[in-house]
Design a protein around this motif. Sequence first.
Motif, PDB file in Angstrom:
ATOM      1  N   ARG A   1     -42.530  -4.917 -70.124  1.00  0.00           N
ATOM      2  CA  ARG A   1     -41.388  -5.810 -69.996  1.00  0.00           C
ATOM      3  C   ARG A   1     -41.254  -6.786 -71.401  1.00  0.00           C
ATOM      4  O   ARG A   1     -40.402  -7.224 -71.991  1.00  0.00           O
ATOM      5  N   GLU A   2     -42.559  -7.212 -71.893  1.00  0.00           N
ATOM      6  CA  GLU A   2     -42.648  -8.135 -72.698  1.00  0.00           C
ATOM      7  C   GLU A   2     -42.365  -7.385 -74.144  1.00  0.00           C
ATOM      8  O   GLU A   2     -41.724  -8.143 -74.869  1.00  0.00           O
ATOM      9  N   THR A   3     -42.595  -6.300 -74.004  1.00  0.00           N
ATOM     10  CA  THR A   3     -42.231  -5.596 -75.432  1.00  0.00           C
ATOM     11  C   THR A   3     -40.899  -5.308 -75.702  1.00  0.00           C
ATOM     12  O   THR A   3     -40.015  -5.522 -76.546  1.00  0.00           O
ATOM     13  N   ASP A   4     -39.979  -4.995 -74.468  1.00  0.00           N
ATOM     14  CA  ASP A   4     -38.695  -5.034 -74.337  1.00  0.00           C
ATOM     15  C   ASP A   4     -37.799  -6.184 -74.828  1.00  0.00           C
ATOM     16  O   ASP A   4     -37.033  -6.457 -75.335  1.00  0.00           O
ATOM     17  N   LYS A   5     -38.562  -7.513 -74.282  1.00  0.00           N
ATOM     18  CA  LYS A   5     -38.007  -8.809 -74.606  1.00  0.00           C
ATOM     19  C   LYS A   5     -38.279  -9.140 -75.951  1.00  0.00           C
ATOM     20  O   LYS A   5     -37.209  -9.403 -76.754  1.00  0.00           O
ATOM     21  N   GLN A   6     -39.446  -8.658 -76.860  1.00  0.00           N
ATOM     22  CA  GLN A   6     -39.512  -8.739 -78.123  1.00  0.00           C
ATOM     23  C   GLN A   6     -38.483  -8.073 -78.904  1.00  0.00           C
ATOM     24  O   GLN A   6     -37.916  -8.493 -79.923  1.00  0.00           O
ATOM     25  N   LEU A   7     -38.311  -6.802 -78.519  1.00  0.00           N
ATOM     26  CA  LEU A   7     -37.467  -6.024 -79.119  1.00  0.00           C
ATOM     27  C   LEU A   7     -35.800  -6.351 -79.084  1.00  0.00           C
ATOM     28  O   LEU A   7     -35.123  -6.460 -80.122  1.00  0.00           O
ATOM     29  N   LYS A   8     -35.540  -6.979 -77.812  1.00  0.00           N
ATOM     30  CA  LYS A   8     -34.372  -7.578 -77.750  1.00  0.00           C
ATOM     31  C   LYS A   8     -34.000  -8.818 -78.617  1.00  0.00           C
ATOM     32  O   LYS A   8     -32.931  -8.887 -79.274  1.00  0.00           O
ATOM     33  N   ASP A   9     -35.244  -9.561 -78.751  1.00  0.00           N
ATOM     34  CA  ASP A   9     -34.942 -10.854 -79.407  1.00  0.00           C
ATOM     35  C   ASP A   9     -34.677 -10.399 -80.995  1.00  0.00           C
ATOM     36  O   ASP A   9     -33.923 -11.285 -81.854  1.00  0.00           O
TER      37      ASP A   9
ATOM     38  N   LEU B   1     -31.035  -9.576 -85.589  1.00  0.00           N
ATOM     39  CA  LEU B   1     -30.658  -8.738 -86.849  1.00  0.00           C
ATOM     40  C   LEU B   1     -29.191  -8.476 -86.344  1.00  0.00           C
ATOM     41  O   LEU B   1     -28.552  -7.685 -87.020  1.00  0.00           O
ATOM     42  N   ARG B   2     -28.513  -8.968 -85.359  1.00  0.00           N
ATOM     43  CA  ARG B   2     -27.251  -8.629 -84.862  1.00  0.00           C
ATOM     44  C   ARG B   2     -27.063  -7.361 -84.484  1.00  0.00           C
ATOM     45  O   ARG B   2     -26.101  -6.872 -84.821  1.00  0.00           O
ATOM     46  N   LEU B   3     -27.767  -6.502 -84.016  1.00  0.00           N
ATOM     47  CA  LEU B   3     -27.607  -5.391 -83.589  1.00  0.00           C
ATOM     48  C   LEU B   3     -27.362  -5.487 -81.964  1.00  0.00           C
ATOM     49  O   LEU B   3     -28.387  -5.216 -80.966  1.00  0.00           O
ATOM     50  N   CYS B   4     -25.941  -5.752 -81.560  1.00  0.00           N
ATOM     51  CA  CYS B   4     -25.919  -6.113 -80.203  1.00  0.00           C
ATOM     52  C   CYS B   4     -25.818  -4.977 -79.389  1.00  0.00           C
ATOM     53  O   CYS B   4     -26.254  -5.045 -78.098  1.00  0.00           O
ATOM     54  N   MET B   5     -25.687  -3.963 -79.692  1.00  0.00           N
ATOM     55  CA  MET B   5     -25.670  -2.583 -78.811  1.00  0.00           C
ATOM     56  C   MET B   5     -27.091  -2.315 -78.442  1.00  0.00           C
ATOM     57  O   MET B   5     -27.246  -2.202 -77.383  1.00  0.00           O
ATOM     58  N   LEU B   6     -28.123  -2.614 -79.470  1.00  0.00           N
ATOM     59  CA  LEU B   6     -29.399  -2.447 -78.991  1.00  0.00           C
ATOM     60  C   LEU B   6     -30.021  -3.531 -78.023  1.00  0.00           C
ATOM     61  O   LEU B   6     -30.786  -3.252 -77.256  1.00  0.00           O
ATOM     62  N   ARG B   7     -29.430  -4.666 -78.338  1.00  0.00           N
ATOM     63  CA  ARG B   7     -29.788  -5.824 -77.781  1.00  0.00           C
ATOM     64  C   ARG B   7     -29.430  -5.650 -76.270  1.00  0.00           C
ATOM     65  O   ARG B   7     -30.147  -5.966 -75.056  1.00  0.00           O
ATOM     66  N   ASP B   8     -28.273  -5.268 -75.993  1.00  0.00           N
ATOM     67  CA  ASP B   8     -27.829  -5.232 -74.524  1.00  0.00           C
ATOM     68  C   ASP B   8     -28.083  -4.051 -73.725  1.00  0.00           C
ATOM     69  O   ASP B   8     -28.088  -3.995 -72.649  1.00  0.00           O
ATOM     70  N   ASN B   9     -28.648  -2.891 -74.504  1.00  0.00           N
ATOM     71  CA  ASN B   9     -28.949  -1.613 -73.734  1.00  0.00           C
ATOM     72  C   ASN B   9     -30.376  -1.283 -74.233  1.00  0.00           C
ATOM     73  O   ASN B   9     -30.530   0.016 -74.181  1.00  0.00           O
ATOM     74  N   MET B  10     -31.374  -2.200 -74.599  1.00  0.00           N
ATOM     75  CA  MET B  10     -32.794  -1.873 -75.035  1.00  0.00           C
ATOM     76  C   MET B  10     -33.464  -0.874 -73.971  1.00  0.00           C
ATOM     77  O   MET B  10     -33.983   0.207 -74.357  1.00  0.00           O
ATOM     78  N   SER B  11     -33.669  -1.266 -72.841  1.00  0.00           N
ATOM     79  CA  SER B  11     -34.386  -0.630 -72.011  1.00  0.00           C
ATOM     80  C   SER B  11     -33.705   0.653 -71.559  1.00  0.00           C
ATOM     81  O   SER B  11     -34.695   1.702 -71.481  1.00  0.00           O
ATOM     82  N   GLU B  12     -32.424   0.771 -71.427  1.00  0.00           N
ATOM     83  CA  GLU B  12     -31.809   2.325 -71.168  1.00  0.00           C
ATOM     84  C   GLU B  12     -31.950   3.078 -72.373  1.00  0.00           C
ATOM     85  O   GLU B  12     -32.370   4.250 -72.056  1.00  0.00           O
ATOM     86  N   LEU B  13     -31.836   2.401 -73.472  1.00  0.00           N
ATOM     87  CA  LEU B  13     -31.817   3.547 -74.920  1.00  0.00           C
ATOM     88  C   LEU B  13     -33.460   3.872 -74.756  1.00  0.00           C
ATOM     89  O   LEU B  13     -33.643   4.962 -75.241  1.00  0.00           O
ATOM     90  N   MET B  14     -34.712   2.960 -74.769  1.00  0.00           N
ATOM     91  CA  MET B  14     -35.542   3.446 -74.864  1.00  0.00           C
ATOM     92  C   MET B  14     -36.289   4.475 -73.652  1.00  0.00           C
ATOM     93  O   MET B  14     -36.893   5.248 -74.038  1.00  0.00           O
TER      94      MET B  14
END
Length: 255
Positions: free
Chosen positions: A6-14, A19-32
């Motif tokens: 969870r902490e890693t996903d939060k860091q990745l979202k941040d 980097l203004r990668l909105c798609m990755l920010r909003d769907n990080m867990s699902e994509l991973m």
Amino acid sequence: MTELMRETDKQLKDMAERLRLCMLRDNMSELMNMATERRLSPRELLMFLFNKEIEQREVNRIRLTTMGAHFPRLCSLESFDVNAQPALEPGLLRELSRMEWLETAENVIFVGPPGVGKTHLAIGLGRRAIELGYSVRFFTAANLIAVLSKAKQDGSLVHKINQLQKFKLLIIDELGYLPFDAESAALLFQLISKRYESRSTIVTSNRPPSEWGLVFGDPTAATAILDRLLHHCTPVVIQGDSYRLREGVKQQKIT
């Protein structure tokens, strides 16, 4: 999911946010999770994530550019019923749909009676242009003249024409349905002249070009406009029954 994940996903979202990668920010867990299920290698993972971001940005670009074009409705070339207009050559439509004429600043004029699909095809070509990355703006002829007239009144005509010059494709719909006075013809001439041999224009009209002198009330202005529109142009004449009338007949038969 563990606390560490969870902490890693939060860091990745941040990081994605920075980097203004909105798609990755909003769907990080699902994509991973998808990447894990597919057992992607590090290179495959990067390719997967970057492709998802690019795909979403392209969807957003098309949506925003389509909104900015101000189409009165959404039509596509694929939804046009070629069989309903047998006089229209399908090969010509396929050639136009490749949009090569935009690169050479050529024009297209659709001529035919009301209801035969002129506006549908103009919008369809406009949407295809947007998909390919071109800028597009749609006006009815009456609205365009109103915009130019207002700009002239407030002293911003040159600025407005320069704005309209920036669009790679300008669509002028319903030319000929309402007559124009000499001043309106002069305004349209200035715009067409500015775009001549540098940008493409689509015009739809219920009158053949030979009758445009009647539309403008000034044969000289009509000739000047036509000279520039027709110099590098594909004229498309559509003869056939009205879509709207045909649909009305179908509805009457159903009821």
